[in-house]
Motif scaffolding. Sequence first.
Motif, short mmCIF file in Angstrom:
data_model
loop_
_atom_site.label_atom_id
_atom_site.label_comp_id
_atom_site.label_asym_id
_atom_site.label_seq_id
_atom_site.Cartn_x
_atom_site.Cartn_y
_atom_site.Cartn_z
N TYR A 266 26.95 6.26 -22.60
CA TYR A 266 27.22 5.73 -21.27
C TYR A 266 27.22 6.87 -20.24
O TYR A 266 26.58 6.78 -19.18
N HIS A 267 27.94 7.94 -20.56
CA HIS A 267 28.00 9.07 -19.65
C HIS A 267 26.64 9.78 -19.55
O HIS A 267 26.26 10.26 -18.47
N LEU A 268 25.91 9.84 -20.68
CA LEU A 268 24.58 10.46 -20.67
C LEU A 268 23.65 9.70 -19.72
O LEU A 268 22.91 10.31 -18.94
N ALA A 269 23.71 8.36 -19.79
CA ALA A 269 22.87 7.54 -18.92
C ALA A 269 23.26 7.69 -17.45
O ALA A 269 22.45 7.42 -16.57
N ASN A 270 24.46 8.14 -17.19
CA ASN A 270 24.91 8.37 -15.81
C ASN A 270 24.76 9.83 -15.38
O ASN A 270 25.31 10.25 -14.36
N GLY A 271 24.03 10.61 -16.19
CA GLY A 271 23.73 11.99 -15.81
C GLY A 271 24.72 13.03 -16.29
O GLY A 271 24.56 14.22 -16.01
N ASP A 272 25.76 12.61 -17.06
CA ASP A 272 26.77 13.54 -17.57
C ASP A 272 26.51 13.77 -19.05
O ASP A 272 26.71 12.89 -19.88
N THR A 273 26.05 14.98 -19.38
CA THR A 273 25.70 15.28 -20.78
C THR A 273 26.86 15.85 -21.58
O THR A 273 26.72 16.09 -22.78
N SER A 274 28.01 16.06 -20.98
CA SER A 274 29.10 16.80 -21.64
C SER A 274 29.61 16.09 -22.89
O SER A 274 29.94 16.75 -23.88
N TYR A 275 29.69 14.76 -22.86
CA TYR A 275 30.19 14.02 -24.03
C TYR A 275 29.21 14.16 -25.20
O TYR A 275 29.63 14.38 -26.35
N ALA A 276 27.95 14.01 -24.91
CA ALA A 276 26.94 14.17 -25.97
C ALA A 276 26.95 15.60 -26.51
O ALA A 276 26.84 15.81 -27.73
N GLU A 437 23.63 -2.02 -13.82
CA GLU A 437 24.20 -3.35 -14.05
C GLU A 437 24.12 -3.75 -15.51
O GLU A 437 25.03 -4.39 -16.05
N LYS A 438 23.03 -3.37 -16.17
CA LYS A 438 22.83 -3.78 -17.57
C LYS A 438 23.01 -2.62 -18.55
O LYS A 438 22.51 -2.69 -19.67
N LEU A 439 23.71 -1.59 -18.12
CA LEU A 439 23.82 -0.39 -18.94
C LEU A 439 24.49 -0.65 -20.28
O LEU A 439 24.05 -0.16 -21.32
N GLN A 440 25.57 -1.46 -20.27
CA GLN A 440 26.28 -1.75 -21.53
C GLN A 440 25.35 -2.46 -22.51
O GLN A 440 25.31 -2.12 -23.70
N ASP A 441 24.60 -3.43 -22.01
CA ASP A 441 23.66 -4.15 -22.89
C ASP A 441 22.57 -3.21 -23.40
O ASP A 441 22.13 -3.31 -24.55
#
Length: 458
Positions: A266-276, A437-441
């Motif tokens: 989820y964070h990666l898709a939002n531009g935040d790579t730190s969790y990955a 809007e459909k990121l979770q899916d």
Amino acid sequence: MLKQIINTFSLDNVTHFISLKLNSFEDLLNQYFSHSANIKLLSVVMMAIGGILFLFWLAIVIAKYLGLAANEAAAQSQQKRRQEKNTAAKQAAEDESIENERLFEEETEREEDERSRKAAEELIRAELEKKMADEKQQQAVEKQRKEIKAAAEKKNNVLDLDWKKGKLANLESMAEKADISANLKYQQSKKQLSELLGLIVDMLGRNVDGLKIAQTIMYRNMNQNSEDDILQTVDAVKDFIALCINKKFDKLISKNKLPKIEEALYHLANGDTSYALALIETLMDNNIEAAAALPNGEKRNEIFAVTSNYATIFGTLAAVSDVHLATGAFELAIELAPQNINAWSRAGDMYQLSDAESKAIWAYTNVLNLSDNDLNERQTANANKMLSQYYYKQGNSLQAAKLYNSSRGYYDSIGINRNLDRQEIEIVRLIEDKQKEKLQDTIIAVLNNKKLAQYSFA
């Protein structure tokens, strides 16, 4: 007296004289041959004379034969010299023809190289000019921001001075308009690579081909990043998803209280790579500890090689926001597996971004020395492109042209620089509009897509 002489030498007298002499000679011969010893002596003399005559004849025959042989040998020698002369002339003509062909080919090749060099020079110059224009534009935007900030600070510090109110208002208005205009242009023409990670995840969830994704990202990024940056980032996102699907993090998450894979995606898709990055780093540490406990051997090297690939994924995702962190990751990947050509290529990119040109040249040279043209086309093309810029700056336009044309040929063959058509642009726009809007899916679909379970480096 005259009469006496005439009478003496008359015909009758001469005839009588000769007759007497002949008779005397006949008597002498008869007397001589009347004895047998004289006959034997004469026979010996005659045989000797015959032998001498035979030898003389034989000498004449031999001399004549030798003369004929000498003449024939001279004729043959002359003919041979003539043939050799003709052969030499023919060979010289052939050599001249071959030399002319070679000179023609060299001239043609030089002309082709010159055309290629000029074309590459134009392309490289255009690319450098575009890069400089982008930098100038960025500097202009930064300057506008500083002016806005300075104007705001000035406004806060200004007392109620009527003569400055109008000027400040105008300055604020102009700066605000400039900032809004810049933002609008930025949204329409360009997106940073970090802003496009969500689009990569979305398109992977839709089973879009990796090269098509790279082409789309290249178009949306508007050449802010190189072709290799885009290709590597698409692969890194795919590889991280593959690690998630293959449950490489499951044991680590429960043991080390790491973020869940859904959260990291989820964070990666939002531009935040730190969790990955946290997940991949822990996986790398775990593998290195396991390998360190093993004796030197094939199993240990195998774990190091796999971990080197993980470090390359880590470095590529880190490079989206932190070049120095990415550089350390690629150097670790090389330390773990010196034959990791992809790590060498990525390290060269980071050195280039850090203005460490000598290190970049060293890394790209290692790529070309270690790579297999069939297996490592991408890394070879990237090294050739980057080295072409170096040679161009050094004034070696011909070498720069050859390398640049080689790299461009590869990128043209995969179509990464091809512009999207109107229908494709509309599809991408619709995907981006519904992306968050459909990121979770999308995340659920991605994690259940077994087609993404294979690593790009497998």
